[in-house]
Design an enzyme around this catalytic site. Structure first.
Site, PDB file in Angstrom:
ATOM      1  N   GLY A 290      19.748 -12.254  -0.673  1.00 22.58           N
ATOM      2  CA  GLY A 290      18.538 -12.112  -0.250  1.00 22.58           C
ATOM      3  C   GLY A 290      18.310 -11.029   0.226  1.00 22.58           C
ATOM      4  O   GLY A 290      19.494  -9.832  -0.394  1.00 22.58           O
TER       5      GLY A 290
ATOM      6  N   ASP B 149      24.979 -17.799  -3.012  1.00 25.61           N
ATOM      7  CA  ASP B 149      23.618 -17.791  -3.391  1.00 25.61           C
ATOM      8  C   ASP B 149      23.395 -18.140  -4.603  1.00 25.61           C
ATOM      9  O   ASP B 149      24.283 -18.751  -5.457  1.00 25.61           O
ATOM     10  CB  ASP B 149      22.823 -16.272  -3.015  1.00 25.61           C
ATOM     11  CG  ASP B 149      21.713 -16.475  -3.001  1.00 25.61           C
ATOM     12  OD1 ASP B 149      21.042 -16.827  -3.937  1.00 25.61           O
ATOM     13  OD2 ASP B 149      20.943 -15.768  -1.945  1.00 25.61           O
TER      14      ASP B 149
ATOM     15  N   ASP C 187      25.013 -24.124  -3.666  1.00 23.57           N
ATOM     16  CA  ASP C 187      24.388 -24.605  -3.487  1.00 23.57           C
ATOM     17  C   ASP C 187      24.708 -24.504  -2.007  1.00 23.57           C
ATOM     18  O   ASP C 187      25.463 -25.454  -2.001  1.00 23.57           O
ATOM     19  CB  ASP C 187      22.484 -24.697  -3.552  1.00 23.57           C
ATOM     20  CG  ASP C 187      21.861 -25.777  -3.106  1.00 23.57           C
ATOM     21  OD1 ASP C 187      22.072 -25.807  -1.369  1.00 23.57           O
ATOM     22  OD2 ASP C 187      20.916 -25.450  -3.422  1.00 23.57           O
TER      23      ASP C 187
ATOM     24  N   TYR D 117       9.548 -25.037   7.292  1.00 24.89           N
ATOM     25  CA  TYR D 117      10.351 -23.720   7.988  1.00 24.89           C
ATOM     26  C   TYR D 117      10.266 -23.926   8.750  1.00 24.89           C
ATOM     27  O   TYR D 117      11.391 -23.434   9.528  1.00 24.89           O
ATOM     28  CB  TYR D 117       9.401 -22.598   7.236  1.00 24.89           C
ATOM     29  CG  TYR D 117      10.241 -21.184   7.599  1.00 24.89           C
ATOM     30  CD1 TYR D 117      12.125 -20.835   6.805  1.00 24.89           C
ATOM     31  CD2 TYR D 117      10.000 -20.150   8.318  1.00 24.89           C
ATOM     32  CE1 TYR D 117      12.354 -19.656   7.633  1.00 24.89           C
ATOM     33  CE2 TYR D 117      10.392 -18.922   9.064  1.00 24.89           C
ATOM     34  CZ  TYR D 117      12.080 -18.276   7.643  1.00 24.89           C
ATOM     35  OH  TYR D 117      12.620 -17.464   8.089  1.00 24.89           O
TER      36      TYR D 117
ATOM     37  N   LYS E 201      13.832 -24.981  10.742  1.00 27.54           N
ATOM     38  CA  LYS E 201      14.710 -23.594  11.739  1.00 27.54           C
ATOM     39  C   LYS E 201      15.461 -24.434  13.495  1.00 27.54           C
ATOM     40  O   LYS E 201      16.343 -23.762  14.190  1.00 27.54           O
ATOM     41  CB  LYS E 201      14.239 -21.628  11.545  1.00 27.54           C
ATOM     42  CG  LYS E 201      14.088 -21.573  10.428  1.00 27.54           C
ATOM     43  CD  LYS E 201      15.829 -21.349   9.856  1.00 27.54           C
ATOM     44  CE  LYS E 201      15.518 -19.619   8.902  1.00 27.54           C
ATOM     45  NZ  LYS E 201      17.111 -19.464   8.390  1.00 27.54           N
TER      46      LYS E 201
END
Length: 317
Positions: free
Chosen positions: A11, A33, A59, A152, A156
């Site tokens: 990424g 990744d 993963d 998200y 987090k």
């Protein structure tokens, strides 16, 4: 020799960190990744050029990650594995949540009882549509836990919660950084974030699209500055027992960013306004006092300088 593992290393931020570390051939770099949003193109140069760089398509939700980490006895692990652009986490909300929670759970199980240092890439999104400006790490945030962005934001936040439970119970060495709006080379031009969108629209002379009024603000930090902060916090011998904001405290409106990019690219694009995104934060401005005091770090690259570097990068794509 140090042995590093970078999760989500294909990424944007992960690949930039991999390039930085790969320059020192004494380092052994392992990159994981699943390529759901990361790109092998980001790693092609170092994977082909350096024998000390190893890539694995995997993963982090899979439990075999635990054995992989235990077997390799890494000095440092960096966890960037998670979609970070609204375009992707709105499209894949369950994958996003599972990557944040199951992924970090696997890593923590693997490093429990070891001296491995872990960096967790958290986000300014944990503050939600913040009512406190600037955002301090002590601020608990204002998040819609049932909204479309919750996969998200709350993913987090939950990851941080699990980390600090592990720190209290098992004294694992985890450093949590909350990253604010980083931009720069290797950010996918189609990933939907503000600067990549605006630059690619501008250089192609198509409409620059702003969602909402354009009065909403962000604080943009060039990726090299963010990488410098990551290296500084991981080079510390002492544990870091609280999250650290990493970002540029200079607040700017989204409309102003579009104007600057249009000027720098000499674009003929029109700026057009679209419907606002659901639950979009209206203001982002980090308080970086802790980063300054703890790390001796503050961003050095001004926005216009960073945008010029980005424009050159995207013009070559």
């Amino acid at each position: 020799m140090k042995k590093y593992l970078i999760m989500g290393g294909a990424g944007f931020i992960g690949s930039n960190l991999a390039y930085r570390y790969a320059q020192d051939k004494e380092n052994e770099i392992y990159i994981i990744d699943n390529l759901s949003t990361g790109k092998m193109e980001n790693l092609k140069e170092i994977v082909e050029k350096y024998k000390n760089v190893h890539f694995y398509k995997e993963d982090i939700r899979n439990s075999n990650i635990i054995k992989f980490i235990k077997d390799n006895k890494f000095d440092n692990i960096y966890n960037f594995a998670c979609p970070a652009s609204p375009k992707y986490y709105l499209k894949f909300p369950i994958d996003t949540w599972e990557t944040s929670i199951i992924g970090i759970s696997n890593i923590l199980k693997a490093i429990k009882g070891t001296k491995t240092k872990l960096l967790q890439a958290s986000t300014s999104e944990v503050y939600g549509d913040a009512k406190e400006i600037p955002q301090r790490e002590e601020y608990w945030g204002h998040v819609n836990c049932n909204g479309v962005r919750a996969c998200y934001d709350e993913g987090k936040r939950a990851a941080e919660s699990l980390i600090f439970d592990y720190k209290r119970l098992y004294n694992v060495d985890v450093r949590v950084i909350r990253i604010f709006n980083t931009y720069g080379p290797r950010m996918d031009k189609n990933d939907g974030r503000i600067i990549s969108n605006f630059i690619n629209q501008a250089i192609n002379n198509i409409d620059i699209t702003i969602y909402g009024t354009g009065k909403q603000t962000r604080s943009f930090c060039y990726v090299d500055d963010t990488i410098n902060a990551i290296i500084k916090i991981m080079d510390r011998k002492e544990h870091v027992d609280y999250p650290i904001n990493i970002g540029n405290p200079i607040e700017i409106s989204v409309k102003k960013v579009a104007d600057i990019i249009k000027m720098l690219t000499k674009s003929k694009s029109d700026i057009v306004f679209c419907n606002a995104m659901n639950d979009e934060p209206q203001r982002r401005k980090p308080d970086i006092t802790n980063a300054i005091n703890l790390l001796g770090w503050k961003p050095k690259i001004e926005l216009q300088e960073g945008l010029i570097k980005c424009i050159k990068y995207y013009n070559k794509k």
